[in-house]
Design a protein around this motif. Structure first.
Motif: not given
Ligand SMILES: Nc1ncnc2c1ncn2[C@@H]1O[C@H](COP(=O)(O)OP(=O)(O)O)[C@@H](O)[C@H]1O
Ligand SMILES: [Mg+2]
Lengths: 224, 415
Positions: B245-264
């Motif tokens: 998954a490619i994220i719009d900015s490196s600033d949002n990486m942490k949040k996106a990783v968590e979001d995907i982890q939350n999907l299981g």
């Protein structure tokens, strides 16, 4: 309201390490405008202590001090400062002029804290006072460029500039020669005739002839 | 009392203790210079690194591991709806490592790392042009192109200037196999030829110097061909089954990783930037600043107490005239404030001069430093201003309080 400084049963003790010094012992005194009071006494008799007490620079150990009818023991430091600014002018033996300020600036100094004199009038007022003391040509000189007599006249101008009722002078001529001494005494006398209350403490006999009232101080005790 | 009067008195008082004023100013200037220069430097460095990370797709890619090939469509569907995700690709589309290629017809014994790109996801081009929408069989290569094995010793003279290859062709060979228990036997060889259309700055983006970008579709075709044409005989071969998954900015990486982890899902960033060194520099600089500032505080307190004591008759006289403690404290305060503001102005002048010298003598000619675009940081200047004014204010309070108590009684102690 009648202007006055009244001291009743004034006692001042200094507590040193293991010794109590009674610098003022049961002093009774009343100062009113229009008179020149002289307090004579040897060195160490308590004259300066008396001046400091009268001028609210120090507090009594016992007794009461009234200024213009108001008892002073419960005043805050700021209230005392206010009274000193408005009602009392000090003159000291060592002048205590600010060496980095000119004669004129030294005289303006007390007016900085006096809101009753508008800032644009201050310079004019200081110049006027210095002129009346014959110092018009010395106004822009620094203290070290002036003689002792000139410096003391500047100090007196400074004491007068906020128009106080009471002038408290502690050995004002102690550092002056006979000629300048006479000039200073005459000025002080003139001020008392103009309605100021003048208190001069000194161990100099020459001052007696200018006095309206003479007191003697000995071991902290004051007598007429 | 008017501000003007305070300043007038403060100035006249300062002129009487020039030496201690000079020492205080000097110490404040040194500490503020350390603070401004070092923080400006590290902040520039950090922002350059962040910029580089932004430009390097790897730093904003999240790897999601699936258990099997069958998981992939479902994962891709789920991850697409996560916020900040701008593209979801299967591992097949993301990258392919090639060790069999020809550049302008010449065979190379090295390796090229082919990475997926499209119109919106590609490095900044410094020469040539970008990959257009749906464009295939074109490639973007590094400015310092080094198509060799990264495990071998780096030989500077073998670096190829990427720009010299614009318009030339790179041919990639890839093979299908018979996967057998003992060995894999070559089945067919395929090839694709790419035209070099652009060059990106690999240093600026912290990229490997054999990272080349081609379209996601081309990578997919290569991988798909290999997978479909190969035959597996009595063997278990695991073909790529991850999702990227490619994220719009490196600033949002942490949040996106968590979001995907939350999907299981098991999600991790593909690359992590190391900014420890910058943090170490920051800590050291701040420590030095704090130590010097402590000395400044002590020095200011001592020197203003001393100057108040030296002037005790005069301050006693001020009190006799009717000055309140507050007035006298404000005079001391103004004196110290003048020291602070003066020091701050000197600091700024020095900081800009030093920065100019640094730029022309050190940075100029050094590509990496030039890239960082080192500059005085305005926020740091503001912080320095606050420090150089607040410290004098505090020290004035302390010293005035300490010194004011006993002045009056000393007035008649002469003669
Ligand atoms: N702040 C002080 N602490 C202790 N003793 C003091 C202090 N001020 C004055 N004295 C003592 O009080 C006595 C009177 O002093 P002072 O009023 O200065 O006398 P004078 O001005 O007549 O020479 C002296 O014995 C002096 O040592
Ligand atoms: Mg005395």
């Amino acid at each position: 309201m009648n202007k006055s400084i009244v001291l009743k049963n004034g006692i001042k003790e200094f507590n040193l390490k293991n010794e109590n010094i009674i610098a003022m012992d049961n002093v009774e005194l009343e100062i009113v405008p229009g008179k020149m009071y002289v307090v004579m006494g040897h060195s160490g008799s308590g004259k300066s202590t008396l001046i400091q007490i009268l001028g609210l620079l120090d507090t009594l150990t016992e007794g009461k001090l009234y200024i213009n009818g108001e008892e002073t023991s419960n005043l805050t430091e700021d209230e005392k400062a206010e009274i000193r600014m408005k009602e009392i002018g000090f003159v000291f033996q060592s002048f205590y002029l600010n060496p980095k300020l000119t004669a004129l600036e030294n005289v303006i100094l007390p007016m900085y804290i006096n809101n009753e004199i508008p800032s644009q009038k201050r310079k004019e007022r200081a110049i006027q006072l210095l002129k009346s003391f014959g110092l018009e040509s010395r106004m822009n000189h620094y203290p070290k460029e002036l003689s002792g007599g000139e410096q003391q006249r500047i100090a007196i101008s400074r004491a007068l500039v906020n128009n106080p009722t009471f002038i408290l002078a502690d050995e004002p001529t102690g550092n002056l020669d006979a000629k300048n001494e006479k000039i200073v005494y005459e000025y002080l006398k003139k001020l008392s005739q103009e309605g100021k209350a003048i208190v001069v403490v000194s161990h100099n006999e020459n001052i007696k002839e200018y006095a309206d009232k003479i007191y003697y101080m000995e071991d902290g005790k004051l007598r007429e | 009392m008017r501000v003007k009067d305070y300043i007038f008195l403060a100035k006249s008082n300062l002129s009487r203790r020039k030496k201690s004023v000079f020492i205080s100013c000097f110490l404040i200037v040194v500490s503020m210079l350390v603070l401004i220069l070092s923080l400006s430097f590290t902040i520039s460095m950090k922002s350059a690194m962040n910029k580089a990370i932004l430009k390097n797709i790897s730093y904003r890619t999240i790897v999601i591991n699936g258990k099997s090939k069958e998981d992939i469509p479902r994962i891709m569907e789920d991850v697409k709806s996560v916020s900040n995700v701008i593209k979801v690709v299967s591992q097949k589309e993301y990258s392919y490592g090639s060790s069999n290629f020809y550049i302008s017809g010449k065979e190379y014994n090295g390796s090229i790392n082919l990475l997926g790109a499209d119109k919106d996801i590609q490095p900044n081009i410094i020469a040539g042009r970008e990959i257009e929408k749906n464009e295939k069989l074109v490639c973007i290569i590094p400015k310092e192109f080094y198509p060799y094995n990264s495990t071998e010793k780096y030989q500077k003279d073998k670096v190829i200037d990427g720009e010299s290859l614009i318009g030339k062709e790179i041919k990639i060979n890839y093979n299908s196999y018979y996967y057998k228990p003992a060995e894999s036997i070559l089945k067919n060889t395929f090839s694709k030829t790419f035209t070099v259309i652009g060059v990106y700055d690999n240093e600026e983006s912290f990229s490997n110097n054999n990272d080349c970008y081609i379209s996601f579709d081309d990578i997919y075709e290569i991988q798909e061909t290999i997978e479909n044409d190969s035959e597996i005989i009595d063997q278990i071969v695991v073909f790529p089954n991850s999702v990227y998954a490619i994220i719009d900015s490196s600033d949002n990486m942490k949040k996106a990783v968590e979001d995907i982890q939350n999907l299981g899902y098991n999600a991790t960033p593909r690359s992590v930037a190391n900014i420890d060194l910058i943090n170490v520099i920051n800590v050291v600089a701040i420590l030095i600043t704090v130590v010097i500032l402590l000395i400044v505080v002590v020095n200011l307190v001592i020197s203003s107490i001393k100057s108040i004591n030296d002037r005790s008759y005069e301050i006693g006289m001020l009190k006799a005239i009717g000055y309140k403690d507050k007035n006298i404290q404000n005079i001391v305060f103004t004196e110290n404030l003048i020291i602070g503001v003066l020091s701050y102005i000197i600091t700024l002048i020095f900081a800009f001069i030093l920065m100019l010298i640094a730029k022309y003598k050190i940075v100029s000619g050094n590509r990496e430093l030039e890239m960082m675009n080192i500059n005085i940081n305005l926020i740091v200047c503001l912080i320095a201003f606050l420090i150089s004014t607040i410290i004098p204010i505090l020290t004035a309070k302390v010293s005035a309080r300490k010194a004011l108590t006993k002045t009056i009684v000393q007035l008649n102690k002469e003669g």
